[in-house]
Design a protein around this motif. Structure first.
Motif, short mmCIF file in Angstrom:
data_model
loop_
_atom_site.label_atom_id
_atom_site.label_comp_id
_atom_site.label_asym_id
_atom_site.label_seq_id
_atom_site.Cartn_x
_atom_site.Cartn_y
_atom_site.Cartn_z
N SER A 17 -7.39 -2.23 2.88
CA SER A 17 -7.68 -1.02 2.70
C SER A 17 -6.81 -0.04 3.31
N VAL A 18 -6.47 -0.15 4.40
CA VAL A 18 -5.56 0.75 5.37
C VAL A 18 -4.16 0.79 4.66
N LEU A 19 -3.53 -0.01 4.21
CA LEU A 19 -2.46 -0.10 3.46
C LEU A 19 -2.47 0.60 2.05
N ALA A 20 -3.56 0.28 1.51
CA ALA A 20 -3.93 1.04 0.04
C ALA A 20 -4.31 2.66 0.41
N SER A 21 -4.90 2.84 1.26
CA SER A 21 -5.13 4.22 1.57
C SER A 21 -3.70 4.93 2.13
N GLY A 22 -3.25 4.44 2.81
CA GLY A 22 -1.78 4.76 3.23
C GLY A 22 -0.94 5.05 1.99
N GLU A 23 -0.81 4.15 1.02
CA GLU A 23 -0.07 4.45 -0.40
C GLU A 23 -0.58 5.62 -1.03
N LEU A 24 -1.92 5.69 -1.04
CA LEU A 24 -2.68 6.88 -1.87
C LEU A 24 -2.33 8.42 -1.15
N GLN A 25 -2.29 8.30 0.33
CA GLN A 25 -1.76 9.50 1.18
C GLN A 25 -0.32 9.97 0.81
N ARG A 26 0.63 8.64 0.66
CA ARG A 26 1.99 9.16 0.43
C ARG A 26 2.23 9.80 -0.93
N ILE A 27 1.36 9.27 -1.94
CA ILE A 27 1.60 9.78 -3.26
C ILE A 27 1.08 11.13 -3.21
N LYS A 28 0.08 11.50 -2.71
CA LYS A 28 -0.74 12.82 -2.49
C LYS A 28 0.35 13.91 -1.89
N SER A 29 0.87 13.48 -0.80
CA SER A 29 1.97 14.16 0.03
C SER A 29 3.24 14.41 -0.67
N THR A 30 3.77 13.71 -1.52
CA THR A 30 4.95 13.77 -2.03
C THR A 30 5.37 15.14 -2.87
N GLU A 31 6.47 15.45 -2.80
CA GLU A 31 6.83 16.77 -3.54
C GLU A 31 6.74 16.57 -5.06
N LEU A 32 6.83 15.35 -5.37
CA LEU A 32 6.75 15.20 -7.00
C LEU A 32 5.50 15.09 -7.58
N ASN A 33 4.36 15.12 -6.57
CA ASN A 33 3.01 14.86 -7.01
C ASN A 33 2.55 16.35 -7.51
N THR A 40 0.06 0.22 -6.14
CA THR A 40 0.52 -1.20 -6.02
C THR A 40 0.12 -2.26 -5.01
N SER A 41 -0.62 -1.45 -3.99
CA SER A 41 -1.26 -2.27 -2.94
C SER A 41 -2.15 -3.43 -3.51
N GLN A 42 -2.51 -4.31 -2.84
CA GLN A 42 -3.64 -5.46 -3.37
C GLN A 42 -4.66 -5.49 -2.35
N MET A 43 -5.78 -6.00 -2.63
CA MET A 43 -6.92 -6.28 -1.90
C MET A 43 -6.81 -7.84 -1.62
N SER A 82 -16.52 -5.89 6.51
CA SER A 82 -16.23 -6.47 7.83
C SER A 82 -15.14 -5.47 8.52
N LEU A 83 -14.75 -5.52 9.62
CA LEU A 83 -13.80 -4.74 10.49
C LEU A 83 -12.60 -5.17 10.08
N ASN A 84 -12.33 -6.05 9.09
CA ASN A 84 -10.82 -6.39 8.73
C ASN A 84 -10.62 -5.72 7.64
N ARG A 85 -9.83 -4.65 7.63
CA ARG A 85 -9.85 -3.73 6.47
C ARG A 85 -8.26 -3.27 6.34
N LEU A 86 -7.55 -4.30 6.74
CA LEU A 86 -5.90 -3.87 6.68
C LEU A 86 -5.64 -3.59 5.28
#
Length: 337
Positions: A176-192, A155-158, A170-174
């Protein structure tokens, strides 16, 4: 050049913020990369002492320096990178270049015909990915091939950017940071239950699918004849948890040795957002003189159920084939290998 315990070395300037008592080099809070993300970076794979796709990384140095008005001696920097690659032999080099502290207060910088003086930092680290599997592009060049995995729509957007910044690493990758955080949450959830989940597909602010959290994306679409065939038109499937578990217990499917060579590959244009990756350009160049050069095409929600092949790629990992994509609806699209 001063090496740091965590692997960082300062390449330029040689006398910046050095603590003579400890021989440590620190970044001050005035660093423009830290305060304004005023800079760019590139990450290079190193195998047998050689930088993978060195010519493409060199072009990134030149194009990014021009776009950001940096004064960089690209030939001297490239020579230093080659020395570090020889010392490292096998691993990764991460290069960060920022504009030096300015006399002008705030965001501004002092204009210069030659560009701004820069601070240049380099980090060496171990290679943690598979480097044994390879595939050929039509022009004969060899790319790394990772084990096939699945992906999920996020659901994250660029962020949309002005043309001069679109595509830059560029160094402004916020975003990408939020999108990667969302992916990690999906990977770590017990429902995944999808233990082979590797990447997330991300949209831009207009709703078009642009790239992965750390990679660019290429895809193929079903032809009109395929869509007319009922047996091939039903590409979108819903899987129960047990079916996903069963699928994940199967070893990674064997990829067709001509996986990259067959069919028409498409990739989203990066005129408003995203990063024009090194491996993306390598793939595009690899097909440039064939009968089916890579085409730039916007990837929409309506296209997703009709994708027949999809892979992500970046300069360190190479090609990352995808066997299934979970849509925002929860439905799952499976692809041929």
């Amino acid at each position: 050049m001063t090496a740091q315990p965590d692997g960082w070395s300062r390449l330029q300037p040689p006398d910046y913020a050095e603590d003579k008592a400890t021989d440590k080099v620190s970044v001050t809070l005035d660093n423009r990369g830290l305060t304004y993300a005023d800079g760019f970076f590139t990450t290079m794979g190193v195998i047998d002492g050689l930088i993978l796709w060195q010519d493409c990384h060199h072009q990134r140095l030149i194009s990014h320096a021009q776009a950001l008005q940096f004064a960089i001696d690209d030939q001297a920097l490239l020579a230093m990178l080659q020395v570090h690659a020889q010392q490292l032999q096998q691993g990764m080099l991460k290069l960060i270049i920022t504009r030096a502290v300015q006399d002008v207060r705030g965001y501004g910088f002092t204009p210069s015909v030659s560009g701004s003086v820069c601070e240049i930092w380099l980090k060496s680290s171990a290679m943690t990915i598979n480097t044994t599997e390879q595939a050929h592009l039509p022009d004969g060049r060899v790319v790394l091939m990772q084990p096939a995995s699945s992906a999920v729509c996020l659901t994250s957007q660029m962020a949309c950017l002005p043309p001069i910044l679109a595509g830059l690493k560029s160094l402004n990758r916020l975003d990408s940071v939020l999108a990667s955080g969302e992916l990690q949450r999906i990977k770590s959830t017990e429902l995944n239950l999808d233990k082979r989940l590797g990447e997330g597909l991300v949209r831009d602010m207009m709703g078009s699918w642009v790239e992965g959290t750390m990679s660019n994306v290429f895809y193929q679409l079903a032809s009109d004849d395929q869509l007319a065939d009922d047996s091939k038109a039903s590409l979108r499937q819903s899987f129960s948890s047990s079916e996903i578990t069963t699928q994940n217990n199967i070893k990674n499917p064997h990829l067709n040795e001509d996986y990259l060579l067959n069919g028409q590959w498409l990739t989203p244009p990066l005129t408003q957002s995203g990063v024009a990756g090194v491996m993306r350009q390598v793939v595009i160049d690899g097909f440039a003189t064939t009968d089916n050069p890579v085409q730039m095409r916007v990837l929409t929600d309506d296209d997703l159920p009709h994708i027949t092949r999809l892979f992500f790629c970046n300069a360190v990992r190479g090609v990352m084939p995808v066997t299934a994509l979970t849509l925002l609806s929860g439905d799952r699209v499976c692809f041929s290998a």
